[in-house]
Write a protein that holds these residues in place. Structure first.
Motif, PDB file in Angstrom:
ATOM      1  N   ALA A 183       0.829  -1.212   0.000  1.00  0.00           N
ATOM      2  CA  ALA A 183       0.000   0.000   0.000  1.00  0.00           C
ATOM      3  C   ALA A 183       0.858   1.255   0.000  1.00  0.00           C
ATOM      4  N   THR A 184       0.348   2.288  -0.623  1.00  0.00           N
ATOM      5  CA  THR A 184       0.977   3.607  -0.649  1.00  0.00           C
ATOM      6  C   THR A 184      -0.048   4.645  -0.202  1.00  0.00           C
ATOM      7  N   PRO A 185       0.374   5.844   0.209  1.00  0.00           N
ATOM      8  CA  PRO A 185      -0.597   6.874   0.624  1.00  0.00           C
ATOM      9  C   PRO A 185      -1.598   7.194  -0.473  1.00  0.00           C
ATOM     10  N   ALA A 186      -2.820   7.511  -0.051  1.00  0.00           N
ATOM     11  CA  ALA A 186      -3.888   7.844  -0.994  1.00  0.00           C
ATOM     12  C   ALA A 186      -3.611   9.203  -1.636  1.00  0.00           C
ATOM     13  N   PRO A 187      -4.265   9.504  -2.772  1.00  0.00           N
ATOM     14  CA  PRO A 187      -4.105  10.832  -3.384  1.00  0.00           C
ATOM     15  C   PRO A 187      -4.424  11.954  -2.398  1.00  0.00           C
ATOM     16  N   LEU A 188      -3.791  13.096  -2.606  1.00  0.00           N
ATOM     17  CA  LEU A 188      -3.872  14.210  -1.661  1.00  0.00           C
ATOM     18  C   LEU A 188      -5.304  14.651  -1.354  1.00  0.00           C
ATOM     19  N   PRO A 189      -6.208  14.833  -2.356  1.00  0.00           N
ATOM     20  CA  PRO A 189      -7.570  15.275  -2.000  1.00  0.00           C
ATOM     21  C   PRO A 189      -8.296  14.309  -1.064  1.00  0.00           C
ATOM     22  N   MET A 190      -8.067  12.999  -1.245  1.00  0.00           N
ATOM     23  CA  MET A 190      -8.723  12.017  -0.383  1.00  0.00           C
ATOM     24  C   MET A 190      -8.182  12.099   1.039  1.00  0.00           C
ATOM     25  N   THR A 191      -6.850  12.155   1.151  1.00  0.00           N
ATOM     26  CA  THR A 191      -6.236  12.249   2.483  1.00  0.00           C
ATOM     27  C   THR A 191      -6.624  13.553   3.166  1.00  0.00           C
ATOM     28  N   LEU A 192      -6.634  14.627   2.411  1.00  0.00           N
ATOM     29  CA  LEU A 192      -6.968  15.937   2.970  1.00  0.00           C
ATOM     30  C   LEU A 192      -8.405  15.965   3.489  1.00  0.00           C
ATOM     31  N   ALA A 193      -9.320  15.299   2.787  1.00  0.00           N
ATOM     32  CA  ALA A 193     -10.724  15.288   3.217  1.00  0.00           C
ATOM     33  C   ALA A 193     -10.867  14.665   4.601  1.00  0.00           C
ATOM     34  N   SER A 194     -10.251  13.502   4.823  1.00  0.00           N
ATOM     35  CA  SER A 194     -10.374  12.851   6.129  1.00  0.00           C
ATOM     36  C   SER A 194      -9.608  13.611   7.210  1.00  0.00           C
ATOM     37  N   LEU A 195      -8.455  14.193   6.863  1.00  0.00           N
ATOM     38  CA  LEU A 195      -7.690  14.948   7.855  1.00  0.00           C
ATOM     39  C   LEU A 195      -8.425  16.201   8.313  1.00  0.00           C
ATOM     40  N   LEU A 196      -9.036  16.925   7.383  1.00  0.00           N
ATOM     41  CA  LEU A 196      -9.765  18.149   7.762  1.00  0.00           C
ATOM     42  C   LEU A 196     -10.977  17.818   8.623  1.00  0.00           C
ATOM     43  N   LEU A 197     -11.649  16.718   8.326  1.00  0.00           N
ATOM     44  CA  LEU A 197     -12.778  16.306   9.167  1.00  0.00           C
ATOM     45  C   LEU A 197     -12.299  15.945  10.570  1.00  0.00           C
ATOM     46  N   ALA A 198     -11.162  15.255  10.661  1.00  0.00           N
ATOM     47  CA  ALA A 198     -10.606  14.940  11.985  1.00  0.00           C
ATOM     48  C   ALA A 198     -10.258  16.219  12.742  1.00  0.00           C
ATOM     49  N   LEU A 199      -9.718  17.194  12.029  1.00  0.00           N
ATOM     50  CA  LEU A 199      -9.407  18.483  12.667  1.00  0.00           C
ATOM     51  C   LEU A 199     -10.675  19.154  13.185  1.00  0.00           C
ATOM     52  N   LEU A 200     -11.766  19.064  12.426  1.00  0.00           N
ATOM     53  CA  LEU A 200     -13.041  19.629  12.896  1.00  0.00           C
ATOM     54  C   LEU A 200     -13.543  18.911  14.141  1.00  0.00           C
TER      55      LEU A 200
END
Length: 634
Positions: free
Chosen positions: A467-484
């Motif tokens: 496995a490799t890291p997911a594309p940036l928009p996908m990772t960013l979506a989950s990270l921003l929700l976690a930040l919220l």
């Protein structure tokens, strides 16, 4: 046309609905061009979601409910603080689901890209229209349209599990719609209208009120997934694309909860006590059974779907407590319970969307949903692991995250219920609090299972190891929700009064006074989320300071070798599996797990899932969707 661009809530919502429809259609037409189609669908969804968020912020502070017609679309809408909160609770997750879709749609085949882009945008448009509908006919029409979009999102994979999941969802949705039609037909017969403003000011006979409530509870309960009406939920969330599954949890099922609130507390007047007691019992059953069944799942998205049921039960504990408070003329209990339910309704959308999108990232990078075949993902996908850990902690109501803030308020409302002058309320209050605590314990076990089995240890399959890291928009979506999740937990003392204002508007009660820590000034306990956050951040500092002051000269670096395994060579087979983790609970609660098999006999399941019935329902769904689209546009 001038009023359309005046940035009023009506014009913003009209603009959002038009963007969703147009971007969905255009992305479907240009699906052969992967990057263009995915950007049109995803960017259109984000713009529409932002417009709804702006409109919802204005509606939240608009005062009493007011009827209005949307410009251009000529849709009869009702703006109230409750509708504004629901729009906000749906639009914020939709924003990040659309961001996620920008990358996900680019990586799938043309057929799936065309259907998913169109259906997700159409689903969001229908749910937004349902949330602001001013009458029963518009609400049922838009809910039915949204349910049909969900059906086609589920069955597009076209394997046996997806077809079964789609059939379950289709039959459940049609039964729910039929119950709602009967409920509003009964109210129309008694009042001469299905307009919410008319129903709100009509005195109904007790028998009519109770029958309409029961039919509505059955209909909205099927959409919300209240146990035992939840049969469509687990496999539907596993079969649909990850962003669609997130929308099922954060938007589609929330419409069902809103319906229960609207009928039980708004349209039919003050509820009798037994309504609230019934909702409370269904709520604790849904919360506990949902959490218990989640621990038995290995499919990560089915597990999250069962935890959605658990959180539906937690939200309904607040709704049922409010109904009991109104019936017993206990305004503090009613306000506090509804405040807790509404706050958790919003918070659940944040952390559950982050979890579904994180699971979607893992699935896209490995092709695996079975946790037994994962492991070691924290090293390979660190940002996804961080986002999911925060969201899992929020789901388990650990401080200082948003899930803790809303569940703490719910505990306070249950303590208020325990102090009631009615014996049944004094009995139920402690029992429900204990049930909620057990549910929280199950959620804590879920953290250990999901994060430990999925992200820690060694990979159990070659796909997981590669496995490799997911594309940036996908990772960013989950990270921003976690930040919220962090922000809405730490800032809860300043946010809670706004949710309290929504609860007061639903109950037609005065606004509760709040202390500096966000706790109601009615004898409830104050917990400072910012202070908890500061203490948690400071905890690692003290041991580091002590070690820095007391340690002597550094020891030489130690050699690192294989993990200690009692003298044997370590292998991935030694790592704790999802099955082994949950085995003690499987034994302890074996009768409850067998109950599912007894409630759905194999003969009934086989009869329902015959090939001809599924094919017939698929054709019927296509015809119904086409007819409803024509009716909606007409």
């Amino acid at each position: 046309m001038t009023s359309l661009f005046a940035w009023t809530p009506a014009s913003l919502l009209t603009l959002a609905l038009m963007i969703w429809l147009l971007s969905g259609i255009v992305s479907w037409l240009v699906a052969a061009f992967a990057r263009l189609s995915s950007m049109i669908s995803g960017t259109g969804g984000m713009l529409a979601s932002l417009a709804v968020i702006l409109a919802a912020m204005q509606i939240l502070h608009s005062g009493p409910a007011q009827s209005i017609t949307l410009p251009v679309l000529h849709f009869a809408a009702e703006f109230s603080p409750l509708n504004g909160l629901l729009l906000l609770a749906m639009a914020v997750p939709a924003l990040f689901c659309s961001l996620y879709a920008c990358a996900w749609l680019n990586g799938v085949n043309q057929r799936k890209r065309a259907r998913t882009g169109l259906l997700c945008n159409l689903l969001l448009a229908a749910l937004t229209a349902a949330a602001i509908s001013a009458n029963g006919a518009g609400l049922i029409l838009m809910m039915e349209l949204a349910a049909l979009c969900a059906y086609f999102l589920i069955v597009q994979t076209d394997d046996v599990k997806s077809r079964r999941a789609g059939l379950n969802q289709f039959l459940s949705g049609r039964l729910g719609t039929l119950c709602l039609i009967l409920a509003f037909a009964l109210l129309h017969h008694a009042s001469g209208s299905v307009n919410f403003d008319v129903l709100r000011h009509t005195e109904f006979p007790p028998g009519v009120k109770s029958l309409a409530f029961l039919l509505s509870l059955l209909g909205f309960g099927l959409y919300a997934g209240i146990i035992p009406l939840h049969g469509w939920v687990p496999q539907s969330h596993s079969s649909a694309p990850a962003q669609a599954a997130a929308l099922f949890s954060s938007a589609l099922m929330k419409i069902g909860i809103m319906g229960v609130i609207k009928v039980g507390l708004d349209l039919l007047g003050a509820p009798p006590l037994w309504w609230g007691l019934m909702v409370l019992l269904l709520a604790i059953l849904t919360a506990f059974i949902g959490g218990l069944y989640a621990l038995m799942e290995h499919d990560i998205r089915r597990l999250l779907a069962y935890h959605t049921l658990e959180n539906v039960g937690i939200i309904l504990l607040g709704v049922g407590g409010a109904m009991v408070g109104v019936a017993l003329n206990l305004p503090v209990l009613a306000s506090l319970a509804l405040l807790a339910g509404l706050f958790h309704l919003f918070n659940h959308g944040l952390f559950k969307t982050a979890l579904f999108l994180g699971a979607g990232e893992i699935e896209m990078q490995t092709g695996i949903k079975d946790m037994e075949k994962l492991g070691g993902m924290a090293r390979l996908m660190p940002w996804t692991a961080m986002a999911m850990l925060i969201a899992l902690m929020s789901m388990a109501a650990l401080p200082p995250l948003n899930g803790f803030a809303s569940e703490w308020l719910l505990y306070q409302s249950l303590f208020q219920l325990s102090g009631s002058h009615v014996f049944i309320a004094r009995l139920l209050g402690p029992l429900l609090a204990v049930g909620l605590a057990l549910t929280g314990a199950l959620a804590l076990m879920c953290i250990a299972k999901v994060f430990g089995v999925t992200f820690l240890g060694a990979p159990r399959s070659q796909a997981a190891a590669d496995a490799t890291p997911a594309p940036l928009p996908m990772t960013l979506a989950s990270l921003l929700l976690a930040l919220l999740c962090v922000i809405f937990g730490v800032a809860s003392p300043w946010l809670i009064p706004h949710f309290s204002a929504v609860a007061a508007s639903v109950l037609n009660a005065p606004l509760m006074p709040f202390a500096g820590q966000g706790a109601a000034m009615t004898g409830t306990s104050a917990v400072s989320a910012p202070m908890i956050a500061l203490l948690l951040l400071a905890m690692p500092v003290l041991p580091w300071l002590i070690a820095s002051l007391l340690r002597g000269q550094r020891l030489p670096n130690r050699l690192r070798g294989d993990a200690w395994a009692c003298g044997y060579g370590h292998s991935p087979d030694m790592v704790v599996t999802a099955t082994g983790f949950a085995q003690p609970l499987r034994v302890m609660f074996a009768p409850l797990y067998r109950l599912r098999q007894r409630a759905t006999p194999a003969a009934l399941v086989t009869a329902l899932h015959q090939g001809w019935l599924g094919a017939f329902c698929r054709r019927l769904a296509f015809i119904e969707l086409a007819v409803l689209l024509v009716v909606a546009f007409a």
